[in-house]
Design a protein around this motif. Structure first.
Motif, short mmCIF file in Angstrom:
data_model
loop_
_atom_site.label_atom_id
_atom_site.label_comp_id
_atom_site.label_asym_id
_atom_site.label_seq_id
_atom_site.Cartn_x
_atom_site.Cartn_y
_atom_site.Cartn_z
N PRO A 46 4.78 -10.98 -3.60
CA PRO A 46 3.39 -10.65 -3.97
C PRO A 46 2.69 -9.73 -2.97
N SER A 47 1.77 -8.94 -3.46
CA SER A 47 1.01 -8.02 -2.61
C SER A 47 -0.23 -7.54 -3.36
N THR A 48 -1.34 -7.44 -2.67
CA THR A 48 -2.52 -6.77 -3.24
C THR A 48 -2.75 -5.46 -2.50
N ARG A 49 -3.03 -5.54 -1.18
CA ARG A 49 -3.38 -4.35 -0.41
C ARG A 49 -2.27 -3.29 -0.39
N THR A 50 -1.07 -3.70 0.01
CA THR A 50 -0.01 -2.71 0.21
C THR A 50 0.36 -2.06 -1.12
N GLN A 51 0.54 -2.90 -2.13
CA GLN A 51 0.94 -2.38 -3.43
C GLN A 51 -0.10 -1.43 -4.01
N ILE A 98 9.42 -0.21 -1.50
CA ILE A 98 10.03 -1.54 -1.71
C ILE A 98 9.44 -2.57 -0.75
N ARG A 99 9.09 -3.73 -1.30
CA ARG A 99 8.80 -4.92 -0.46
C ARG A 99 9.75 -6.02 -0.92
N ASP A 100 10.38 -6.68 0.06
CA ASP A 100 11.27 -7.79 -0.29
C ASP A 100 11.17 -8.87 0.78
N ASP A 125 9.43 -6.33 9.63
CA ASP A 125 8.65 -5.10 9.82
C ASP A 125 7.69 -4.86 8.66
N HIS A 126 6.60 -4.20 9.01
CA HIS A 126 5.62 -3.78 7.99
C HIS A 126 5.07 -2.45 8.52
N PRO A 127 5.90 -1.37 8.42
CA PRO A 127 5.54 -0.13 9.11
C PRO A 127 4.22 0.49 8.67
N THR A 128 3.90 0.44 7.36
CA THR A 128 2.64 1.09 6.97
C THR A 128 1.43 0.26 7.39
N GLN A 129 1.60 -1.07 7.50
CA GLN A 129 0.50 -1.89 8.04
C GLN A 129 0.26 -1.52 9.50
N SER A 130 1.36 -1.36 10.27
CA SER A 130 1.20 -0.99 11.68
C SER A 130 0.54 0.38 11.79
N HIS A 246 -7.65 -7.73 11.16
CA HIS A 246 -6.86 -8.73 10.41
C HIS A 246 -6.13 -7.94 9.32
N PRO A 247 -4.82 -8.14 9.17
CA PRO A 247 -4.12 -7.38 8.13
C PRO A 247 -4.53 -7.80 6.72
N ALA A 248 -5.07 -9.06 6.60
CA ALA A 248 -5.46 -9.65 5.33
C ALA A 248 -4.20 -9.82 4.45
N PRO A 249 -4.21 -10.71 3.47
CA PRO A 249 -5.35 -11.52 3.07
C PRO A 249 -5.72 -12.54 4.14
N1 CP Z 1 -1.68 -6.75 4.58
C1 CP Z 1 -0.86 -6.90 3.53
O1 CP Z 1 0.34 -6.62 3.58
O2 CP Z 1 -1.47 -7.41 2.40
P1 CP Z 1 -0.76 -7.61 1.00
O3 CP Z 1 0.28 -8.71 1.18
O4 CP Z 1 -1.85 -8.00 0.06
O5 CP Z 1 -0.08 -6.33 0.64
#
Ligand code: CP
Length: 290
Positions: A46-51, A98-100, A125-130, A246-249
């Motif tokens: 699941p993802s809201t922000r990144t997706q 891709i997120r997995d 890793d979460h390169p675009t968050q960083s 905060h990266p959120a959620p």
């Molecule tokens: N920060 C972040 O990765 O949020 P999502 O899980 O909602 O994409």
């Protein structure tokens, strides 16, 4: 840049170039720049922000976007992760996000020859968050060197913490971790939360990632908030120019009090805004060949 798997693969110069390009994306210069390109967003977690910020970035660039729905796909018939991605490559599209939940999932995709943009792999890793965190920090302070940051909370299961500490230290920042003992990890500098509040330039809070835990958290949510939650009383003890990230959620009244979410020191929604810009930049660098 062929792919974006992790920031460890990029030099400091390459990272600063991406941040420069992200800032240039603000004024519309690159709107519709990739209007002939097709990209697929494949989120197996699941993802809201990144997706949806990848989606917004792609729309700003004028791209045509395929949104994969894993719950309504042939994964349900037993198709593998690899075969799903190979199928998208066979559509002759221009790239894939891709997120997995699996750490380093991209290692099994060596036979995929379109750009892959990692939207988060397991706890690694979460390169675009960083990148969006770095853009927020650089735009705020004008530099990285010598800044003190404490990342607070569930360090052990956080791809954001792992990704950020590696690159932030390379950029000359002093990184500390804080939070409950059960979520600490060897090899990082620990700081008491209340000391961090008074000494840091940046307090970065993390969500407790219950979905990755095998055991229930030892503290109750109320105890967590009392011991490690950012309350207004704690905010009032922060340095004048210090900021909250905060990266959120986020979970209100657990790691962050309600009235802190949008207080003057909070950059949480600025981070989300910057997410669109860095995602435009990494798409331009990979699929756009810039
Ligand atoms: N920060 C972040 O990765 O949020 P999502 O899980 O909602 O994409």
């Amino acid at each position: 840049m062929d792919n974006l798997f992790r920031l460890k693969d990029l030099s400091v110069k390459e990272i600063n170039d991406i941040l420069d390009l992200a800032n240039k994306c603000k004024d519309g210069t690159y709107d519709n720049y990739l209007k002939d390109k097709i990209i697929a967003n494949c989120f197996f977690e699941p993802s809201t922000r990144t997706q949806y910020s990848f989606n917004t970035a792609q729309l700003r660039l004028g791209m045509k976007v395929i949104s994969f729905n894993s719950d309504n796909s042939s994964l349900k018939k037993g198709e593998s992760f690899y075969d799903t991605i190979k199928t998208f490559e066979s559509f002759n599209i221009d790239g894939i996000v891709i997120r997995d939940r699996k750490d380093h999932y991209y290692e099994e995709l060596k036979n995929i020859h379109i750009p892959i943009l990692n939207a988060g792999d397991g706890a690694s890793d979460h390169p675009t968050q960083s990148l969006l965190d770095l853009l927020t920090i650089r735009n705020e302070f004008g530099h990285f060197e010598g800044l003190n940051i404490a990342i607070v909370g569930d360090i052990k299961y956080s791809r954001v913490a792992h990704s950020n500490i590696e690159i932030m230290e390379r950029l000359g920042m002093n990184c500390y971790v804080s939070g409950p003992e059960e979520y600490r990890e060897e090899g990082y500098k620990f700081i008491d939360f209340d000391k961090a509040i008074e000494q840091m330039d940046i307090i970065m809070l993390l969500r407790v990632q219950h979905e990755r835990h095998e055991q229930k958290m030892q503290l109750s949510l109320e105890e967590y908030h009392r011991d490690y939650g950012l309350t207004m009383e704690r905010v009032n003890r922060m340095k004048d120019n210090a900021i909250i990230m905060h990266p959120a959620p986020f979970n209100r009244m657990v790691e962050i009090a309600d009235d802190v979410v949008e207080c003057d020191k909070s950059r949480i929604f600025k981070q989300i805004e910057n997410g669109v810009l860095v995602r435009m930049a990494v798409i331009l660098k990979t699929i756009g060949g810039m």
